[in-house]
Scaffold this motif. Sequence first.
Motif, PDB file in Angstrom:
ATOM      1  N   GLY A  32       0.815  -1.208   0.000  1.00  0.00           N
ATOM      2  CA  GLY A  32       0.000   0.000   0.000  1.00  0.00           C
ATOM      3  C   GLY A  32       0.846   1.255   0.000  1.00  0.00           C
ATOM      4  O   GLY A  32       0.596   2.202  -0.767  1.00  0.00           O
ATOM      5  N   ILE A  33       1.864   1.276   0.856  1.00  0.00           N
ATOM      6  CA  ILE A  33       2.756   2.444   0.898  1.00  0.00           C
ATOM      7  C   ILE A  33       3.544   2.557  -0.395  1.00  0.00           C
ATOM      8  O   ILE A  33       3.745   3.648  -0.932  1.00  0.00           O
ATOM      9  N   ALA A  34       3.987   1.411  -0.930  1.00  0.00           N
ATOM     10  CA  ALA A  34       4.748   1.425  -2.184  1.00  0.00           C
ATOM     11  C   ALA A  34       3.911   1.973  -3.338  1.00  0.00           C
ATOM     12  O   ALA A  34       4.453   2.549  -4.283  1.00  0.00           O
ATOM     13  N   SER A  35       2.592   1.797  -3.269  1.00  0.00           N
ATOM     14  CA  SER A  35       1.717   2.317  -4.325  1.00  0.00           C
ATOM     15  C   SER A  35       1.819   3.831  -4.440  1.00  0.00           C
ATOM     16  O   SER A  35       1.592   4.399  -5.521  1.00  0.00           O
ATOM     17  N   LEU A  36       2.140   4.493  -3.337  1.00  0.00           N
ATOM     18  CA  LEU A  36       2.328   5.946  -3.394  1.00  0.00           C
ATOM     19  C   LEU A  36       3.469   6.309  -4.328  1.00  0.00           C
ATOM     20  O   LEU A  36       3.446   7.353  -4.991  1.00  0.00           O
ATOM     21  N   SER A  37       4.479   5.445  -4.392  1.00  0.00           N
ATOM     22  CA  SER A  37       5.602   5.690  -5.295  1.00  0.00           C
ATOM     23  C   SER A  37       5.146   5.644  -6.745  1.00  0.00           C
ATOM     24  O   SER A  37       5.595   6.441  -7.574  1.00  0.00           O
ATOM     25  N   SER A  38       4.239   4.713  -7.073  1.00  0.00           N
ATOM     26  CA  SER A  38       3.715   4.627  -8.436  1.00  0.00           C
ATOM     27  C   SER A  38       2.966   5.896  -8.812  1.00  0.00           C
ATOM     28  O   SER A  38       3.114   6.417  -9.925  1.00  0.00           O
ATOM     29  N   VAL A  39       2.156   6.398  -7.882  1.00  0.00           N
ATOM     30  CA  VAL A  39       1.417   7.639  -8.136  1.00  0.00           C
ATOM     31  C   VAL A  39       2.382   8.794  -8.362  1.00  0.00           C
ATOM     32  O   VAL A  39       2.212   9.613  -9.278  1.00  0.00           O
ATOM     33  N   GLN A  40       3.442   8.845  -7.543  1.00  0.00           N
ATOM     34  CA  GLN A  40       4.411   9.933  -7.668  1.00  0.00           C
ATOM     35  C   GLN A  40       5.186   9.852  -8.985  1.00  0.00           C
ATOM     36  O   GLN A  40       5.522  10.877  -9.580  1.00  0.00           O
ATOM     37  N   THR A  41       5.458   8.634  -9.446  1.00  0.00           N
ATOM     38  CA  THR A  41       6.152   8.468 -10.722  1.00  0.00           C
ATOM     39  C   THR A  41       5.330   9.047 -11.863  1.00  0.00           C
ATOM     40  O   THR A  41       5.844   9.775 -12.721  1.00  0.00           O
ATOM     41  N   VAL A  42       4.031   8.734 -11.880  1.00  0.00           N
ATOM     42  CA  VAL A  42       3.153   9.255 -12.928  1.00  0.00           C
ATOM     43  C   VAL A  42       3.047  10.773 -12.826  1.00  0.00           C
ATOM     44  O   VAL A  42       3.081  11.482 -13.838  1.00  0.00           O
ATOM     45  N   LEU A  43       2.927  11.303 -11.607  1.00  0.00           N
ATOM     46  CA  LEU A  43       2.860  12.754 -11.427  1.00  0.00           C
ATOM     47  C   LEU A  43       4.129  13.438 -11.938  1.00  0.00           C
ATOM     48  O   LEU A  43       4.067  14.503 -12.554  1.00  0.00           O
ATOM     49  N   THR A  44       5.280  12.811 -11.684  1.00  0.00           N
ATOM     50  CA  THR A  44       6.544  13.382 -12.157  1.00  0.00           C
ATOM     51  C   THR A  44       6.568  13.465 -13.678  1.00  0.00           C
ATOM     52  O   THR A  44       6.959  14.485 -14.260  1.00  0.00           O
ATOM     53  N   VAL A  45       6.140  12.387 -14.344  1.00  0.00           N
ATOM     54  CA  VAL A  45       6.100  12.371 -15.810  1.00  0.00           C
ATOM     55  C   VAL A  45       5.164  13.455 -16.335  1.00  0.00           C
ATOM     56  O   VAL A  45       5.484  14.186 -17.275  1.00  0.00           O
ATOM     57  N   LEU A  46       3.985  13.586 -15.700  1.00  0.00           N
ATOM     58  CA  LEU A  46       3.011  14.575 -16.159  1.00  0.00           C
ATOM     59  C   LEU A  46       3.532  15.994 -15.968  1.00  0.00           C
ATOM     60  O   LEU A  46       3.340  16.866 -16.827  1.00  0.00           O
ATOM     61  N   ILE A  47       4.201  16.255 -14.838  1.00  0.00           N
ATOM     62  CA  ILE A  47       4.728  17.593 -14.577  1.00  0.00           C
ATOM     63  C   ILE A  47       5.818  17.949 -15.580  1.00  0.00           C
ATOM     64  O   ILE A  47       5.829  19.048 -16.150  1.00  0.00           O
ATOM     65  N   VAL A  48       6.761  17.025 -15.802  1.00  0.00           N
ATOM     66  CA  VAL A  48       7.845  17.297 -16.752  1.00  0.00           C
ATOM     67  C   VAL A  48       7.274  17.517 -18.146  1.00  0.00           C
ATOM     68  O   VAL A  48       7.694  18.433 -18.879  1.00  0.00           O
ATOM     69  N   THR A  49       6.291  16.704 -18.541  1.00  0.00           N
ATOM     70  CA  THR A  49       5.678  16.863 -19.859  1.00  0.00           C
ATOM     71  C   THR A  49       5.044  18.243 -20.005  1.00  0.00           C
ATOM     72  O   THR A  49       5.213  18.920 -21.029  1.00  0.00           O
ATOM     73  N   ALA A  50       4.324  18.665 -18.965  1.00  0.00           N
ATOM     74  CA  ALA A  50       3.686  19.978 -19.008  1.00  0.00           C
ATOM     75  C   ALA A  50       4.719  21.104 -19.072  1.00  0.00           C
ATOM     76  O   ALA A  50       4.542  22.088 -19.795  1.00  0.00           O
ATOM     77  N   LEU A  51       5.817  20.953 -18.329  1.00  0.00           N
ATOM     78  CA  LEU A  51       6.851  21.992 -18.315  1.00  0.00           C
ATOM     79  C   LEU A  51       7.565  22.098 -19.658  1.00  0.00           C
ATOM     80  O   LEU A  51       7.821  23.196 -20.162  1.00  0.00           O
ATOM     81  N   VAL A  52       7.888  20.953 -20.248  1.00  0.00           N
ATOM     82  CA  VAL A  52       8.625  20.961 -21.513  1.00  0.00           C
ATOM     83  C   VAL A  52       7.734  21.420 -22.664  1.00  0.00           C
ATOM     84  O   VAL A  52       8.208  22.033 -23.622  1.00  0.00           O
ATOM     85  N   SER A  53       6.424  21.160 -22.564  1.00  0.00           N
ATOM     86  CA  SER A  53       5.518  21.497 -23.667  1.00  0.00           C
ATOM     87  C   SER A  53       5.502  22.992 -23.963  1.00  0.00           C
ATOM     88  O   SER A  53       5.226  23.399 -25.100  1.00  0.00           O
TER      89      SER A  53
END
Length: 449
Positions: A249-270
């Motif tokens: 359950g705690i490790a699942s937070l890491s998965s959410v954070q990974t996706v958020l990181t990708v989305l943030i970088v994509t938005a910044l680079v766009s």
Amino acid sequence: MHAPIPPNPLLVDPILPTLTRLSLPNMISMLAIALVAVAETAYVGLLGTAPLAAMALVFPMVMLQQTMSAGAMGGGISSAISRALGAGLMQRAEAVAFHATVIGLGAGLAMFIAFLAGGPWIYRILGGSGDVLGQALLYSNTIFFGAVSIWLTNTFASIVRGGGNMKVPSATLLVAAALQVVLGGALGLGLGPFPRLGMLGIGLGQVIAFTAAALFLAGYLMSSRARVRLSFSQKLSREIFFDILRVGGIASLSSVQTVLTVLIVTALVSRFGDEALAGYGIGARLEFLLIPIVFAVGVACVPMVGMAVGSGNIPRARSVAWTGGLLAAIIVGVVGIVVALAPDLWGKLFTTNEAVLAAARSYFAWAGPTYFFFGLGLCLYFASQGAGKIIGPVLAQSVRLITVALGGWWLTATNAPVWQMFALVGIAMVVYGLAAAAAVYFVRWGKLA
């Protein structure tokens, strides 16, 4: 007199050869799964621009489900089983298998309901509208209709891996990947006698493949061939649910954070234009293919660390973690150095546009040399799951996310050039790797109750 039972090889065999032996089957199957994404992207590209844009919207959600079910919760399941086996508690290991199945079934149903009800809102937030939104919903609803099958496949695979068997789940996932490619292409593009179903057909390819995989693995676990057998004549226990969920359950937070990181970088680079975004996308695609390599080594670490912790051999558990972390770091680190020195080896596989290639070169120049730290941090995350000490590596992922978010905000506010954004991605990888290493080094590992 009965002959003495030989010790478990995962507890006594040399660490590096054992890790290598366990990692290779995983690496083959994980790379096959990664290549499925490339094949499906090619299929969708033949359907048109709107389906391709729709797939880009849905892909982060598909990645979230895969990383949560296979990496996060899967690691928690393998950890609980391997620790029980290390302590000689076979009945507990089989109880964990039953409780893990309940969790997988519940999580799959929850994801199906969540994306069926919330899909329109999610994909609008990500920028979907018109035909693109319609195609995204068609694909998403199809994919998440099979969420239970995906969760159960990864749950059953994690149960088998927890007993130290990597070949059966790897072979099953390899066959499922091949089936997904064939069915997705046939149903999506209307090859041979099949109708052209478009995004619906490509999604159905995954649903059918993972349903078949789940049924096969369920049959295997209920047979005498399985080291840890799945029995449904178990009583539910809050303590065993907690043992799985306090890691998974705690490790699942890491998965959410990974996706958020990708989305943030994509938005910044766009904001730097289509060429910069395409260049970053070429780099991100390589990183997506590197993750399965680290995953292959990481999930091999989980049962080795878990059994060592369960038996009370903490020095061996730590040695496995550091050996696996360095092995994964060196493999992906070498790839990072190669693309930093010769970025066109990868970039020209996807485009001949000089502006896009220039952006990709800049990205690899800054991010490539830091892949070592990314591989180290991600593998130590898996090893920590085996020890049941996952909070530190998850917080390391939080530090990476915060570094990208705050650094990106500052760079945007100061109108920094795009190369500084790429440098930020590299810095965040270094921070992540060092933070995960510090968590493993300073956190005390001990035999769990």
